[in-house]
Scaffold this motif. Structure first.
Motif, mmCIF file in Angstrom:
data_model
loop_
_atom_site.group_PDB
_atom_site.id
_atom_site.type_symbol
_atom_site.label_atom_id
_atom_site.label_comp_id
_atom_site.label_asym_id
_atom_site.label_seq_id
_atom_site.Cartn_x
_atom_site.Cartn_y
_atom_site.Cartn_z
ATOM 1 N N ALA A 267 -6.630 9.354 -14.575
ATOM 2 C CA ALA A 267 -7.351 9.801 -13.375
ATOM 3 C C ALA A 267 -7.582 8.635 -12.418
ATOM 4 C CB ALA A 267 -8.681 10.451 -13.763
ATOM 5 N N ALA A 268 -7.990 7.486 -12.970
ATOM 6 C CA ALA A 268 -8.209 6.298 -12.137
ATOM 7 C C ALA A 268 -6.899 5.809 -11.527
ATOM 8 C CB ALA A 268 -8.858 5.183 -12.964
ATOM 9 N N LEU A 269 -5.837 5.837 -12.329
ATOM 10 C CA LEU A 269 -4.526 5.404 -11.831
ATOM 11 C C LEU A 269 -4.066 6.288 -10.681
ATOM 12 C CD1 LEU A 269 -1.934 3.654 -12.144
ATOM 13 C CD2 LEU A 269 -1.112 5.403 -13.738
ATOM 14 N N SER A 270 -4.204 7.594 -10.841
ATOM 15 C CA SER A 270 -3.777 8.522 -9.802
ATOM 16 C C SER A 270 -4.574 8.326 -8.517
ATOM 17 C CB SER A 270 -3.943 9.955 -10.314
ATOM 18 O OG SER A 270 -3.582 10.875 -9.321
ATOM 19 N N ALA A 271 -5.888 8.161 -8.645
ATOM 20 C CA ALA A 271 -6.728 7.941 -7.459
ATOM 21 C C ALA A 271 -6.370 6.638 -6.763
ATOM 22 C CB ALA A 271 -8.203 7.948 -7.868
ATOM 23 N N MET A 272 -6.133 5.589 -7.555
ATOM 24 C CA MET A 272 -5.785 4.290 -6.976
ATOM 25 C C MET A 272 -4.446 4.363 -6.247
ATOM 26 S SD MET A 272 -5.328 0.599 -8.868
ATOM 27 C CE MET A 272 -3.610 0.821 -9.372
ATOM 28 N N LEU A 273 -3.460 5.003 -6.851
ATOM 29 C CA LEU A 273 -2.143 5.078 -6.224
ATOM 30 C C LEU A 273 -2.174 5.918 -4.948
ATOM 31 C CD1 LEU A 273 0.158 5.401 -9.364
ATOM 32 C CD2 LEU A 273 -0.102 3.398 -7.874
ATOM 33 N N ASP A 274 -2.939 7.006 -4.960
ATOM 34 C CA ASP A 274 -3.062 7.810 -3.743
ATOM 35 C C ASP A 274 -3.655 6.969 -2.608
ATOM 36 O OD1 ASP A 274 -2.066 10.003 -5.040
ATOM 37 O OD2 ASP A 274 -3.986 11.033 -5.262
ATOM 38 N N GLU A 275 -4.686 6.212 -2.947
ATOM 39 C CA GLU A 275 -5.340 5.367 -1.953
ATOM 40 C C GLU A 275 -4.403 4.245 -1.499
ATOM 41 O OE1 GLU A 275 -9.718 3.237 -1.483
ATOM 42 O OE2 GLU A 275 -8.942 3.669 -3.484
ATOM 43 N N LEU A 276 -3.644 3.680 -2.431
ATOM 44 C CA LEU A 276 -2.715 2.604 -2.100
ATOM 45 C C LEU A 276 -1.620 3.096 -1.150
ATOM 46 C CD1 LEU A 276 -1.869 -0.348 -2.574
ATOM 47 C CD2 LEU A 276 -0.569 0.438 -4.577
ATOM 48 N N VAL A 277 -1.109 4.289 -1.382
ATOM 49 C CA VAL A 277 -0.100 4.863 -0.488
ATOM 50 C C VAL A 277 -0.663 4.988 0.935
ATOM 51 C CG1 VAL A 277 1.170 6.979 0.092
ATOM 52 C CG2 VAL A 277 1.228 6.085 -2.249
ATOM 53 N N TRP A 278 -1.871 5.554 1.048
ATOM 54 C CA TRP A 278 -2.459 5.773 2.379
ATOM 55 C C TRP A 278 -2.636 4.454 3.122
ATOM 56 C CZ3 TRP A 278 -6.168 4.770 5.892
ATOM 57 C CH2 TRP A 278 -6.372 5.705 6.899
ATOM 58 N N TRP A 279 -3.271 3.485 2.462
ATOM 59 C CA TRP A 279 -3.556 2.213 3.135
ATOM 60 C C TRP A 279 -2.290 1.386 3.375
ATOM 61 C CZ3 TRP A 279 -7.549 1.048 5.921
ATOM 62 C CH2 TRP A 279 -8.766 1.702 5.689
ATOM 63 N N THR A 280 -1.316 1.497 2.493
ATOM 64 C CA THR A 280 -0.054 0.772 2.721
ATOM 65 C C THR A 280 0.641 1.310 3.959
ATOM 66 O OG1 THR A 280 0.219 0.323 0.358
ATOM 67 C CG2 THR A 280 2.176 0.140 1.731
ATOM 68 N N LYS A 281 0.716 2.623 4.068
ATOM 69 C CA LYS A 281 1.354 3.227 5.245
ATOM 70 C C LYS A 281 0.582 2.892 6.528
ATOM 71 C CE LYS A 281 3.598 7.210 3.076
ATOM 72 N NZ LYS A 281 3.565 8.696 2.958
ATOM 73 N N ALA A 282 -0.748 2.985 6.451
ATOM 74 C CA ALA A 282 -1.570 2.743 7.641
ATOM 75 C C ALA A 282 -1.454 1.304 8.116
ATOM 76 C CB ALA A 282 -3.022 3.092 7.354
ATOM 77 N N THR A 283 -1.576 0.356 7.200
ATOM 78 C CA THR A 283 -1.533 -1.052 7.604
ATOM 79 C C THR A 283 -0.121 -1.486 8.008
ATOM 80 O OG1 THR A 283 -1.359 -1.692 5.255
ATOM 81 C CG2 THR A 283 -3.555 -1.760 6.241
ATOM 82 N N LYS A 284 0.895 -0.950 7.338
ATOM 83 C CA LYS A 284 2.265 -1.288 7.714
ATOM 84 C C LYS A 284 2.573 -0.786 9.126
ATOM 85 C CE LYS A 284 7.039 -0.556 6.044
ATOM 86 N NZ LYS A 284 7.553 -1.934 6.236
ATOM 87 N N ALA A 285 2.161 0.437 9.423
ATOM 88 C CA ALA A 285 2.376 0.982 10.770
ATOM 89 C C ALA A 285 1.640 0.152 11.821
ATOM 90 C CB ALA A 285 1.909 2.437 10.818
ATOM 91 N N ALA A 286 0.424 -0.253 11.497
ATOM 92 C CA ALA A 286 -0.353 -1.041 12.455
ATOM 93 C C ALA A 286 0.259 -2.418 12.653
ATOM 94 C CB ALA A 286 -1.793 -1.156 11.970
ATOM 95 N N ARG A 287 0.723 -3.057 11.570
ATOM 96 C CA ARG A 287 1.346 -4.390 11.705
ATOM 97 C C ARG A 287 2.619 -4.316 12.534
ATOM 98 N NH1 ARG A 287 0.784 -4.434 6.234
ATOM 99 N NH2 ARG A 287 3.035 -4.576 5.951
ATOM 100 N N GLU A 288 3.337 -3.225 12.402
ATOM 101 C CA GLU A 288 4.629 -3.107 13.082
ATOM 102 C C GLU A 288 4.499 -2.606 14.514
ATOM 103 O OE1 GLU A 288 6.892 -0.685 10.402
ATOM 104 O OE2 GLU A 288 7.237 -2.347 9.012
ATOM 105 N N ALA A 289 3.341 -2.082 14.860
ATOM 106 C CA ALA A 289 3.153 -1.519 16.211
ATOM 107 C C ALA A 289 3.126 -2.622 17.266
ATOM 108 C CB ALA A 289 1.858 -0.722 16.262
#
Length: 198
Positions: free
Chosen positions: A176-198
């Motif tokens: 359960a902890a792994l799944s929650a962490m990975l979901d959060e990691l996906v969201w923040w990775t996409k968000a920060t990558k998009a912002a860095r590349e903008a």
């Protein structure tokens, strides 16, 4: 021919270097869990492979380029990722000296990327991870709320100094902890990558 966008890259950093470390066991387990992840690519990074000196530069690489070739090689590796998962032990209520030194060897590469953790120890590496989170804020990372903590009887079950059972015997407690962490990691990775590349 259809071109596929490459997935963001996550460095899974083994945060201890001593010969008797336990870190390899949870690190390998984590890598098995994310081997075919749909949205992120994970690469295992071992601090042992970088032979980092104790930080001895004139200044942080935020201000001046580092001179030591080992430090420069490490900085290039850090920079190549879009986020991080630290596999961290708890040493005397904090992270290992080797991990702190590795964090200090770079500044620019870590910035504006998420960090997650698999932490272990008697209380699940919680105190070490809290220190790691405050360090990561200064390095301009985004520390995630969710993490995988291996502690208490689960830790003694799989630890080499305890029963040394396989990780499969406790993974049901961690999913359960792994799944929650990975979901959060996906969201923040996409968000920060998009912002860095903008």
């Amino acid at each position: 021919m259809e071109t596929q966008m490459s997935k963001p890259r996550i460095g899974v950093i083994i945060g201890t270097t001593r010969k008797a470390r336990f870190a390899d066991k949870p690190a390998q387990w984590f890598m098995e869990q994310v081997a075919d992840h749909a949205e992120l690519d994970f690469e295992l990074v071992d601090l042992r492979d970088f032979d980092l000196p104790m930080f001895d530069e004139v200044a942080s690489n935020a201000w001046l380029p580092s001179e030591d070739p080992h430090a420069v090689r490490w900085q290039e590796k850090v920079k190549s990722f879009d986020g991080y998962v630290f596999v961290t032990a708890e040493y005397n209520h904090s992270i290992s000296g080797s991990l702190k030194n590795a964090l200090d060897q770079d500044y620019t590469g870590w910035a504006r990327k998420p960090m997650a953790a698999v932490a272990y120890g008697g209380v699940g590496g919680a105190r070490a991870l809290e220190h790691l989170r405050t360090i990561s804020v200064e390095l301009q990372m985004v520390p995630l709320r969710n993490a995988v903590h291996i502690g208490g009887s689960d830790f003694y079950k799989v630890w080499s100094g305890g029963e040394n059972a396989p990780m499969s015997e406790i993974e049901g407690h961690l999913q359960a902890a792994l799944s929650a962490m990975l979901d959060e990691l996906v969201w923040w990775t996409k968000a920060t990558k998009a912002a860095r590349e903008a």
